[in-house]
Design a protein around this motif. Structure first.
Motif, PDB file in Angstrom:
ATOM      1  N   PRO A   1      56.017  68.165   2.695  1.00 33.44           N
ATOM      2  CA  PRO A   1      57.075  67.803   3.628  1.00 33.44           C
ATOM      3  C   PRO A   1      57.710  69.015   4.292  1.00 33.44           C
ATOM      4  N   LEU A   2      57.544  70.222   3.709  1.00 33.30           N
ATOM      5  CA  LEU A   2      58.062  71.412   4.366  1.00 33.30           C
ATOM      6  C   LEU A   2      57.422  71.593   5.734  1.00 33.30           C
ATOM      7  N   VAL A   3      56.212  71.072   5.885  1.00 35.57           N
ATOM      8  CA  VAL A   3      55.533  71.119   7.173  1.00 35.57           C
ATOM      9  C   VAL A   3      55.688  69.788   7.904  1.00 35.57           C
ATOM     10  N   GLU A   4      55.545  68.679   7.158  1.00 33.73           N
ATOM     11  CA  GLU A   4      55.614  67.366   7.784  1.00 33.73           C
ATOM     12  C   GLU A   4      56.956  67.097   8.442  1.00 33.73           C
ATOM     13  N   SER A   5      58.035  67.712   7.905  1.00 32.66           N
ATOM     14  CA  SER A   5      59.375  67.451   8.403  1.00 32.66           C
ATOM     15  C   SER A   5      59.575  67.947   9.826  1.00 32.66           C
ATOM     16  N   GLY A   6      58.607  68.683  10.362  1.00 34.56           N
ATOM     17  CA  GLY A   6      58.742  69.198  11.716  1.00 34.56           C
ATOM     18  C   GLY A   6      58.977  70.698  11.745  1.00 34.56           C
ATOM     19  N   ALA A   7      59.284  71.268  10.590  1.00 32.19           N
ATOM     20  CA  ALA A   7      59.465  72.709  10.523  1.00 32.19           C
ATOM     21  C   ALA A   7      58.110  73.386  10.672  1.00 32.19           C
ATOM     22  N   PRO A   8      58.065  74.542  11.334  1.00 29.33           N
ATOM     23  CA  PRO A   8      56.788  75.241  11.481  1.00 29.33           C
ATOM     24  C   PRO A   8      56.272  75.706  10.133  1.00 29.33           C
TER      25      PRO A   8
ATOM     26  N   VAL B   1      71.182  78.623  -3.088  1.00 26.30           N
ATOM     27  CA  VAL B   1      72.546  79.154  -3.016  1.00 26.30           C
ATOM     28  C   VAL B   1      72.954  79.312  -1.549  1.00 26.30           C
ATOM     29  N   GLY B   2      74.068  78.671  -1.204  1.00 24.08           N
ATOM     30  CA  GLY B   2      74.478  78.645   0.195  1.00 24.08           C
ATOM     31  C   GLY B   2      73.600  77.716   0.999  1.00 24.08           C
ATOM     32  N   GLY B   3      73.048  76.707   0.331  1.00 26.16           N
ATOM     33  CA  GLY B   3      72.059  75.822   0.957  1.00 26.16           C
ATOM     34  C   GLY B   3      72.624  74.791   1.889  1.00 26.16           C
ATOM     35  N   GLY B   4      73.962  74.719   2.004  1.00 25.73           N
ATOM     36  CA  GLY B   4      74.591  73.847   2.986  1.00 25.73           C
ATOM     37  C   GLY B   4      74.137  72.409   2.911  1.00 25.73           C
ATOM     38  N   SER B   5      73.709  71.885   4.055  1.00 27.71           N
ATOM     39  CA  SER B   5      73.380  70.462   4.163  1.00 27.71           C
ATOM     40  C   SER B   5      71.958  70.133   3.728  1.00 27.71           C
ATOM     41  N   GLY B   6      71.207  71.122   3.229  1.00 29.66           N
ATOM     42  CA  GLY B   6      69.923  70.820   2.617  1.00 29.66           C
ATOM     43  C   GLY B   6      68.689  71.041   3.459  1.00 29.66           C
ATOM     44  N   ALA B   7      68.724  71.975   4.400  1.00 32.44           N
ATOM     45  CA  ALA B   7      67.550  72.225   5.238  1.00 32.44           C
ATOM     46  C   ALA B   7      66.329  72.591   4.394  1.00 32.44           C
ATOM     47  N   TRP B   8      66.529  73.311   3.304  1.00 34.06           N
ATOM     48  CA  TRP B   8      65.438  73.649   2.390  1.00 34.06           C
ATOM     49  C   TRP B   8      65.392  72.689   1.206  1.00 34.06           C
ATOM     50  N   ALA B   9      66.556  72.289   0.719  1.00 33.56           N
ATOM     51  CA  ALA B   9      66.614  71.504  -0.513  1.00 33.56           C
ATOM     52  C   ALA B   9      65.992  70.125  -0.376  1.00 33.56           C
ATOM     53  N   VAL B  10      66.282  69.428   0.714  1.00 32.37           N
ATOM     54  CA  VAL B  10      65.794  68.060   0.846  1.00 32.37           C
ATOM     55  C   VAL B  10      64.261  68.019   0.933  1.00 32.37           C
ATOM     56  N   PRO B  11      63.610  68.826   1.779  1.00 34.22           N
ATOM     57  CA  PRO B  11      62.143  68.805   1.772  1.00 34.22           C
ATOM     58  C   PRO B  11      61.544  69.159   0.417  1.00 34.22           C
ATOM     59  N   LEU B  12      62.176  70.087  -0.313  1.00 34.12           N
ATOM     60  CA  LEU B  12      61.660  70.443  -1.633  1.00 34.12           C
ATOM     61  C   LEU B  12      61.805  69.276  -2.607  1.00 34.12           C
ATOM     62  N   ALA B  13      62.930  68.580  -2.511  1.00 39.12           N
ATOM     63  CA  ALA B  13      63.126  67.412  -3.369  1.00 39.12           C
ATOM     64  C   ALA B  13      62.118  66.314  -3.041  1.00 39.12           C
ATOM     65  N   VAL B  14      61.800  66.153  -1.758  1.00 41.42           N
ATOM     66  CA  VAL B  14      60.785  65.178  -1.363  1.00 41.42           C
ATOM     67  C   VAL B  14      59.440  65.532  -1.990  1.00 41.42           C
ATOM     68  N   GLU B  15      59.174  66.826  -2.141  1.00 39.59           N
ATOM     69  CA  GLU B  15      57.929  67.259  -2.787  1.00 39.59           C
ATOM     70  C   GLU B  15      57.936  66.966  -4.282  1.00 39.59           C
ATOM     71  N   GLY B  16      59.113  66.691  -4.841  1.00 36.50           N
ATOM     72  CA  GLY B  16      59.175  66.374  -6.262  1.00 36.50           C
ATOM     73  C   GLY B  16      59.919  67.383  -7.108  1.00 36.50           C
ATOM     74  N   TYR B  17      60.467  68.429  -6.476  1.00 41.97           N
ATOM     75  CA  TYR B  17      61.189  69.447  -7.235  1.00 41.97           C
ATOM     76  C   TYR B  17      62.648  69.052  -7.444  1.00 41.97           C
ATOM     77  N   ASN B  18      63.211  69.508  -8.565  1.00 39.31           N
ATOM     78  CA  ASN B  18      64.631  69.325  -8.828  1.00 39.31           C
ATOM     79  C   ASN B  18      65.382  70.497  -8.210  1.00 39.31           C
ATOM     80  N   VAL B  19      66.347  70.225  -7.356  1.00 37.41           N
ATOM     81  CA  VAL B  19      67.043  71.275  -6.621  1.00 37.41           C
ATOM     82  C   VAL B  19      68.544  71.151  -6.833  1.00 37.41           C
ATOM     83  N   THR B  20      69.165  72.267  -7.213  1.00 38.99           N
ATOM     84  CA  THR B  20      70.621  72.355  -7.267  1.00 38.99           C
ATOM     85  C   THR B  20      71.078  73.193  -6.082  1.00 38.99           C
TER      86      THR B  20
END
Length: 289
Positions: free
Chosen positions: A10-17, A46-65
């Motif tokens: 999803p890091l790629v599928e989400s539209g991010a290059p 850390v400083g991940g704000g609204s989840g630009a990195w966290a949400v795609p990683l969670a979609v991949e199956g990772y646990n993200v704080t």
């Protein structure tokens, strides 16, 4: 099917290059999975704000704080996580990067992201030290920071010569008193912080956005390869020493030493039979922390 099951990322599928940063992060996460065996990989943003990195990683199956000082950003993160169906994989924590281990366990994360963080905190050395402290032995810190030299060239290219000079001569690399960033860093400064202030071992250095801002939109539209051609160029120069220092952002991956890891990053025997941990087919999803 998610990326942990062998599906597309999803890091790629989400539209991010599919940038060099994304590829390096996916490689590091795969290595973390091998280290962890059947235990879930723990990611700290850390400083991940609204989840630009966290949400795609969670979609991949990772646990993200995600740790952020802004309650509004964390509220937006929670909304994005619900929409993506990954609320159980994301934990939102309001806290300060400079006292990070007051909010999350020391040594509790396998991969720590500090993307767009070091240029906005008050005490950058303290922040880097806390990123390292939150990283598990053998884990890695991924730092993505605004580059000083690329910013100076971009200012000059736009005809703002006074600002270009300021970025080069100001101790913090700021373009002036109204600059929204606290600092911009040279590659040498980033290396010094991660190695000296945090005691980390740098494994990867690359540029992100070397050609960013230099090619007018009309040029990209006229070129048959367009954005794909630009992405290919960026991929080629990302690790080219002569050019990566001119990137809009500098990406460094640094590892916290672990005396129990063998050369190459693989942990020694973890079972009485002496077998190495095998990569799991699917990880359980439990909130980190």
């Amino acid at each position: 099917m998610n990326a942990l099951d062998g599906g597309p990322s999803p890091l790629v599928e989400s539209g991010a290059p599919d940038t060099a940063v994304h590829r390096a992060l996916r490689d590091e996460l795969a290595q973390a999975r091998r280290r962890r065996g059947r235990e879930p990989v723990r990611v700290l943003d850390v400083g991940g704000g609204s989840g630009a990195w966290a949400v795609p990683l969670a979609v991949e199956g990772y646990n993200v704080t995600v740790v952020d000082t802004s309650p509004d950003a964390l509220a937006a993160l929670s909304g994005r996580a619900r929409e993506a169906g990954v609320s159980t994989r994301i934990s939102a924590v309001q806290g300060d990067a400079q006292s990070l281990t007051d909010s999350v366990p020391a040594g509790g994360a396998d991969v720590v992201l500090g993307h767009g963080l070091l240029e906005v905190v008050d005490d950058v050395a303290a922040t880097v030290g806390q990123l390292a402290a939150a990283t598990a032995p053998g884990g890695a810190v991924s730092a993505l920071v605004a580059g000083r030299h690329g910013a100076a060239l971009a200012q000059a290219h736009a005809g703002r010569l006074a600002q270009a000079r300021a970025v080069l001569v100001d101790p913090a690399g700021r373009a002036g008193p109204n600059d929204p960033l606290q600092r911009r860093l040279s590659l040498a400064a980033v290396r010094g912080l991660l190695e000296s202030a945090a005691g980390l071992s740098i494994e990867l250095v690359q540029g992100d956005g070397v050609f960013e801002g230099w090619l007018p939109a009309a040029v990209l539209e006229a070129d048959p390869d367009g954005s794909d051609g630009l992405a290919e160029l960026e991929s080629i120069v990302a690790a080219t020493p002569e050019l990566l220092v001119l990137a809009a952002r500098l990406h460094v991956l640094a590892r916290r030493p672990d005396p129990d890891l063998e050369p190459g990053g693989e942990r020694g025997a973890a079972t009485s039979s002496g077998e190495r941990w095998a990569p799991p087919g699917e990880l359980p999803h439990q909130p980190y922390g």
